[in-house]
Design an enzyme around this catalytic site. Structure first.
Site, mmCIF file in Angstrom:
data_model
loop_
_atom_site.group_PDB
_atom_site.id
_atom_site.type_symbol
_atom_site.label_atom_id
_atom_site.label_comp_id
_atom_site.label_asym_id
_atom_site.label_seq_id
_atom_site.Cartn_x
_atom_site.Cartn_y
_atom_site.Cartn_z
ATOM 1 N N GLU A 1 38.183 57.366 42.604
ATOM 2 C CA GLU A 1 37.516 56.187 43.154
ATOM 3 C C GLU A 1 38.477 55.355 43.996
ATOM 4 O O GLU A 1 39.664 55.273 43.700
ATOM 5 C CB GLU A 1 36.994 55.294 42.026
ATOM 6 C CG GLU A 1 35.909 55.912 41.187
ATOM 7 C CD GLU A 1 35.523 55.005 40.020
ATOM 8 O OE1 GLU A 1 36.079 53.890 39.927
ATOM 9 O OE2 GLU A 1 34.690 55.414 39.214
ATOM 10 N N LEU B 1 48.436 42.618 30.595
ATOM 11 C CA LEU B 1 48.919 42.116 29.301
ATOM 12 C C LEU B 1 47.795 42.057 28.273
ATOM 13 O O LEU B 1 47.859 42.683 27.222
ATOM 14 C CB LEU B 1 49.557 40.735 29.499
ATOM 15 C CG LEU B 1 50.250 40.129 28.282
ATOM 16 C CD1 LEU B 1 51.380 41.023 27.792
ATOM 17 C CD2 LEU B 1 50.780 38.734 28.612
ATOM 18 N N CYS C 1 36.434 49.905 36.835
ATOM 19 C CA CYS C 1 37.287 51.040 37.171
ATOM 20 C C CYS C 1 36.894 52.266 36.357
ATOM 21 O O CYS C 1 36.873 52.234 35.130
ATOM 22 C CB CYS C 1 38.749 50.667 36.893
ATOM 23 S SG CYS C 1 39.902 51.924 37.401
#
Length: 364
Positions: free
Chosen positions: A107, A233, A351
């Site tokens: 992608e 994080l 994602c």
């Protein structure tokens, strides 16, 4: 350029008969030409055809001799990506699903901002880091991308923008995969797109993000290129971060902060901490206070990310009001923080989501 030494070092690289011509840095192209008995200055002509005129075939390089064009065709390929799906959001975000030479899919996302066009690129086919909130890890890691396959993502988007005389102005390496697990190819990609013979995208307009591969953070700090640096994080305490990101069991928060301190000592550059907010997991005010305590004193910025829902994962999005409270608490404690604007919410924006839908291509 992929050498035998690189293949030995990086077992996840593909083994194609011909590598992408876009995998060569400018200096590598010069050296290769000299080795072939060709004139060094031809490298500039070749790069002009590839990156300024953006041709689709070597045969279009008409100021090169027939023999040189044949030599290039015998050793390199120009076409490495085929567009399988192209989704466009009402906010202008475009998500591409590309098929590679071996049938795997990746992608790439074009995001439009007031300050320019940003491309989010992928560095691996799949991912083995195993973040429990991410669709990219579903199915594991298949292979690493060549530098040229990463470059081709930017070029393909740029070619789409050429029709409206727009330009790719920023690159973020935040797509599928962990960039620091494909370190050498990532660094070649950075040097290629940053080169003024190529796309000439300024180093300060490029951001690389890592989940926290600590040895590579030290390596990255010692590089001579001033790329923006971001760290995923997502939690200040090991217990919560290990739940979200199993990589934390190998590279815990304390060691991660030590590596970031080294990076800042070497580069004197700001670090962005990416902090995805997950309902009931890491989004309470106590978590904001833990985060502020952890990063106090660092030259940093916190990018708060309202997470996308991934059907295969169980996490829920934090309520908008709670996101604002979290940001306000960080600012009260002296931390520079902003909330990332959501883009592409009406398409498969998370994602790995689009690729997950098409993953039967890879499970033949």
């Amino acid at each position: 350029m992929i050498t035998a030494e690189k293949k030995k070092k990086n077992k996840f690289l593909p083994n194609f008969d011909k590598q992408s011509i876009y995998s060569l840095r400018f200096d590598e192209m010069q050296n290769w030409l000299v080795e072939q008995g060709q004139q060094k200055f031809r490298a500039k002509q070749i790069f002009e055809w590839l990156y300024q005129k953006r041709v689709d075939s070597i045969d279009e390089m008409t100021n090169l001799s027939k023999d040189l064009r044949q030599l290039l065709k015998d050793n390199f390929t120009v076409t490495t990506l085929t567009t399988v799906v192209k989704q466009e959001s009402k906010d202008g975000t475009i998500k591409f699903l590309f098929e590679l030479q071996d049938g795997y899919t990746i992608e790439t996302v074009l995001m439009r901002h007031d300050y320019g066009n940003s491309v989010c690129v992928t560095t691996q086919v799949g991912c083995r880091i195993g973040c429990t909130f991410c669709a990219s890890t579903l199915g594991g890691l298949k292979r690493n991308l060549e530098a040229g396959e990463i470059v081709s993502q930017v070029l393909t988007v740029q070619k789409a923008l050429d029709a409206t005389e727009e330009r790719v102005s920023q690159i973020v390496i935040m797509g599928i995969g962990e960039p620091f697990e494909n370190y050498d190819e990532m660094m070649d990609f950075l040097r290629i797109v940053n080169d003024d013979n190529s796309l000439n995208i300024g180093a300060r307009h490029i951001t690389v993000s890592t989940s926290g591969i600590i040895p590579r953070i030290y390596d990255f700090a010692d590089e001579d290129i001033q790329i923006n640096f971001a760290v995923s994080l997502h939690a200040a305490k090991d217990e919560v971060r290990s739940r979200l990101m199993p990589i934390n069991r190998a590279y815990n928060v304390e060691k991660l902060i030590e590596a970031i301190q080294y990076y800042q000592e070497k580069t004197n550059r700001r670090v962005t901490f990416e902090y995805g907010l997950f309902g009931g997991v890491n989004d309470q005010l106590e978590h904001a206070r833990e985060l502020a305590h952890l990063i106090k004193g660092l030259n940093c910025h916190v990018n708060l990310i309202p997470v996308n829902h991934v059907p295969e994962r169980n996490y829920v999005k934090t309520a908008k009001n709670d996101i604002f409270k979290f940001e306000k608490e960080l600012k009260r404690l002296g931390i520079n923080a902003t909330i990332r604007r959501e883009q592409g919410s009406d398409i498969d924006a998370a994602c790995g989501q689009l690729r997950a839908k098409e993953r039967q291509v890879e499970t033949r």
